[in-house]
Write a protein that holds these residues in place. Structure first.
Motif, short mmCIF file in Angstrom:
data_model
loop_
_atom_site.label_atom_id
_atom_site.label_comp_id
_atom_site.label_asym_id
_atom_site.label_seq_id
_atom_site.Cartn_x
_atom_site.Cartn_y
_atom_site.Cartn_z
N PHE A 1 -13.16 -29.01 -33.93
CA PHE A 1 -12.69 -29.07 -32.55
C PHE A 1 -12.01 -30.41 -32.26
O PHE A 1 -10.93 -30.46 -31.67
CB PHE A 1 -13.85 -28.84 -31.58
CG PHE A 1 -13.47 -29.02 -30.14
CD1 PHE A 1 -12.93 -27.96 -29.42
CD2 PHE A 1 -13.61 -30.25 -29.51
CE1 PHE A 1 -12.56 -28.13 -28.08
CE2 PHE A 1 -13.24 -30.43 -28.19
CZ PHE A 1 -12.71 -29.37 -27.47
N CYS A 2 -12.65 -31.50 -32.65
CA CYS A 2 -12.09 -32.83 -32.38
C CYS A 2 -10.74 -33.00 -33.07
O CYS A 2 -9.77 -33.49 -32.46
CB CYS A 2 -13.06 -33.91 -32.85
SG CYS A 2 -14.58 -34.02 -31.89
N ALA A 3 -10.66 -32.62 -34.34
CA ALA A 3 -9.41 -32.79 -35.08
C ALA A 3 -8.30 -31.93 -34.50
O ALA A 3 -7.15 -32.37 -34.36
CB ALA A 3 -9.64 -32.44 -36.56
N MET A 4 -8.64 -30.69 -34.15
CA MET A 4 -7.61 -29.78 -33.67
C MET A 4 -7.18 -30.08 -32.24
O MET A 4 -6.07 -29.77 -31.84
CB MET A 4 -8.09 -28.34 -33.80
CG MET A 4 -8.26 -27.87 -35.23
SD MET A 4 -6.76 -28.03 -36.25
CE MET A 4 -7.06 -29.58 -37.12
N PHE A 5 -8.07 -30.70 -31.45
CA PHE A 5 -7.62 -31.16 -30.13
C PHE A 5 -6.54 -32.21 -30.30
O PHE A 5 -5.53 -32.21 -29.59
CB PHE A 5 -8.77 -31.72 -29.32
CG PHE A 5 -8.36 -32.16 -27.94
CD1 PHE A 5 -8.33 -31.25 -26.90
CD2 PHE A 5 -7.98 -33.47 -27.69
CE1 PHE A 5 -7.92 -31.64 -25.63
CE2 PHE A 5 -7.57 -33.87 -26.43
CZ PHE A 5 -7.54 -32.95 -25.39
N GLY A 6 -6.74 -33.11 -31.25
CA GLY A 6 -5.75 -34.15 -31.48
C GLY A 6 -4.45 -33.63 -32.05
O GLY A 6 -3.38 -34.20 -31.81
N TYR A 7 -4.52 -32.52 -32.79
CA TYR A 7 -3.31 -32.00 -33.44
C TYR A 7 -2.66 -30.88 -32.64
O TYR A 7 -1.62 -31.05 -32.03
CB TYR A 7 -3.66 -31.52 -34.85
CG TYR A 7 -2.46 -31.03 -35.63
CD1 TYR A 7 -1.30 -31.80 -35.72
CD2 TYR A 7 -2.48 -29.80 -36.29
CE1 TYR A 7 -0.20 -31.35 -36.44
CE2 TYR A 7 -1.39 -29.36 -37.02
CZ TYR A 7 -0.25 -30.13 -37.08
OH TYR A 7 0.83 -29.68 -37.78
N TYR A 8 -3.30 -29.72 -32.59
CA TYR A 8 -2.72 -28.57 -31.89
C TYR A 8 -2.64 -28.78 -30.38
O TYR A 8 -1.64 -28.47 -29.74
CB TYR A 8 -3.54 -27.30 -32.15
CG TYR A 8 -3.45 -26.76 -33.55
CD1 TYR A 8 -2.25 -26.80 -34.26
CD2 TYR A 8 -4.56 -26.19 -34.18
CE1 TYR A 8 -2.17 -26.31 -35.55
CE2 TYR A 8 -4.48 -25.69 -35.47
CZ TYR A 8 -3.29 -25.74 -36.14
OH TYR A 8 -3.20 -25.24 -37.41
N GLY A 9 -3.73 -29.29 -29.80
CA GLY A 9 -3.79 -29.43 -28.35
C GLY A 9 -2.72 -30.36 -27.82
O GLY A 9 -2.10 -30.10 -26.78
N ILE A 10 -2.49 -31.45 -28.52
CA ILE A 10 -1.53 -32.46 -28.07
C ILE A 10 -0.09 -32.05 -28.38
O ILE A 10 0.83 -32.30 -27.62
CB ILE A 10 -1.85 -33.81 -28.74
CG1 ILE A 10 -3.23 -34.31 -28.32
CG2 ILE A 10 -0.79 -34.85 -28.42
CD1 ILE A 10 -3.41 -34.56 -26.85
N ALA A 11 0.11 -31.35 -29.52
CA ALA A 11 1.46 -31.13 -30.04
C ALA A 11 2.34 -30.27 -29.16
O ALA A 11 3.57 -30.42 -29.18
CB ALA A 11 1.37 -30.50 -31.44
#
Length: 418
Positions: A237-247
């Motif tokens: 969740f933390c990693a994907m918030f930084g990647y998918y969520g932000i992108a």
């Protein structure tokens, strides 16, 4: 270890499977990333005014992510129970790709925001249903000690799909084709994987009926009973918030911050994705193979999170477009290493081998939920950044950076198969 596959496979068998898995993953990622990363934001601008575009895009992305949130564990559980003579996974992989193609055709042709939202929800549901079954084949067929090599290869599919989607947007001007072409590729590659896949039919009926209570159980797990799986979920969740969520907001960041028009944004996204793809193609297979060789996964995920956090911090203070492209390349380096090891570790801490697709679907929820949360809070975070005098996008990227830093904390709470 949760997988029934324990004896190492012969290199020829492993490589045959890996090529098919790679192809199907690339096709499915292409179908969802081409709209999500670029084409959808342009499509919205072609329907509503510039002032309304951000809010409309946020709504569509949130609804689509909610659809994906339901699809992954539900389709995974249904795949685990499927009694088809074609196997448990193949009907869901190919069927999901075909339904996604139809939904993308509708999305590309419509001139209505509500209909676009419906089409995007249907496409997200179908693609994530196909992914739930596709990822379950890894736990079904590949021993834990060999999964890093496979996921290292498959980790390259995400950047290649983003790059391919950006090329589609740059080379094709019509919205209909921007949505349809990735869908057609997904169907073709899914069909090729399905034709090669040895997916034995289920011979015994599932225990218990598919009741409402059983349906609700598709979306939960007990973190106290399965703490490693719980920490793995939070790490993703933390990693994907930084990647998918932000992108998803990068196109608007480029437009609002540097004054780029649609062609300028598309061109910059292409260069950024080339830089990210090259970095991911380097880091993904190396991280996957090394994690298999030394028998450890956690250090690779922690370092990947640190690299991703650094890249997003650079994005927050980017003074020029070339600086953004460099930051995107650095982000690709971290994401490639993360993807290479994430699924390998996740598939080794599943609570129950019999529910592999359902549990992997729950892990996919950790990747999808940030796509729901980010648009829901995006407008507020951007406004808060402006009010604080630091700039909306600066605060937005720093939030993603902080999430990625947490990866190094949460991953070391996983005790088994580290």
């Amino acid at each position: 270890m949760s997988s029934p596959a324990t004896a190492p496979l012969a290199p020829r068998t492993l490589n045959r499977y890996a090529r098919g898995y790679f192809a199907a993953s690339f096709g499915l990622y292409l179908a969802v990333f081409t709209p999500a990363m670029v084409a959808l934001s342009f499509k919205v601008k072609h329907i509503v005014s510039q002032d309304e575009a951000t809010a409309a895009l946020s709504l569509i992305l949130s609804l689509g992510a909610l659809s994906a949130l339901v699809a992954s564990p539900l389709a995974g559980r249904l795949s685990d129970r499927t009694m088809s003579r074609f196997g448990r996974r193949r009907p869901w992989i190919l069927g999901g790709a075909v339904v996604a193609l139809g939904a993308l055709l509708l999305g590309g042709l419509t001139t209505s925001v509500p209909l676009l939202a419906f089409a995007w929800c249907a496409a997200q549901f179908a693609v994530n249903a196909a992914f739930a079954a596709t990822n379950a084949t890894l736990a079904d067929q590949i021993p834990g000690v060999q999964r890093g090599k496979v996921t290292g290869m498959v980790g390259m599919t995400s950047p290649l799909a983003i790059l391919g989607g950006t090329l589609v947007v740059n080379l094709v001007a019509a919205d209909g084709l921007r949505f349809a072409l990735p869908g057609l590729v997904a169907v073709g590659l899914a069909a090729w994987f399905v034709a090669r896949l040895k997916d034995s039919p289920r011979t015994t009926r599932p225990a218990g009926r598919f009741s409402l209570r059983y349906f609700a159980g598709s979306f939960v797990f007990n973190p106290r009973r399965n703490p490693d799986f719980g920490w793995m979920w939070l790490t993703r969740f933390c990693a994907m918030f930084g990647y998918y969520g932000i992108a998803a907001y990068v196109p608007y960041f480029l437009s609002d911050t540097f004054g780029l028009d649609e062609s300028g944004v598309a061109r910059t996204m292409l260069y950024s994705n080339i830089a990210a793809a090259i970095a991911m193609i380097v880091s993904s297979p190396i991280a996957g193979a090394l994690s298999d060789r030394i028998g450890k996964r956690r250090p690779f995920l922690a370092v990947a999170g640190l690299i991703m956090a650094s890249a997003l911090a650079l994005m927050a203070f980017a003074p020029s477009v070339p600086f953004v492209i460099v930051a995107q390349g650095l982000l690709g380096l971290g994401v490639g290493a993360y993807f290479a090891v994430d699924l390998a570790l996740g598939s080794q801490v599943l609570p129950n081998a019999a529910d592999a697709a359902k549990d992997l679907g729950m892990l996919n929820v950790a990747a999808v939920l940030p796509q729901v949360l980010a648009p829901a809070i995006g407008t507020s975070v951007l406004a808060a950044g402006v009010a604080m005098g630091m700039g909306g996008y600066t605060l937005w990227f720093l939030l993603g950076s902080a999430a990625c830093l947490l990866v190094g904390v949460t991953v070391y709470r996983i005790r088994a198969l580290a």
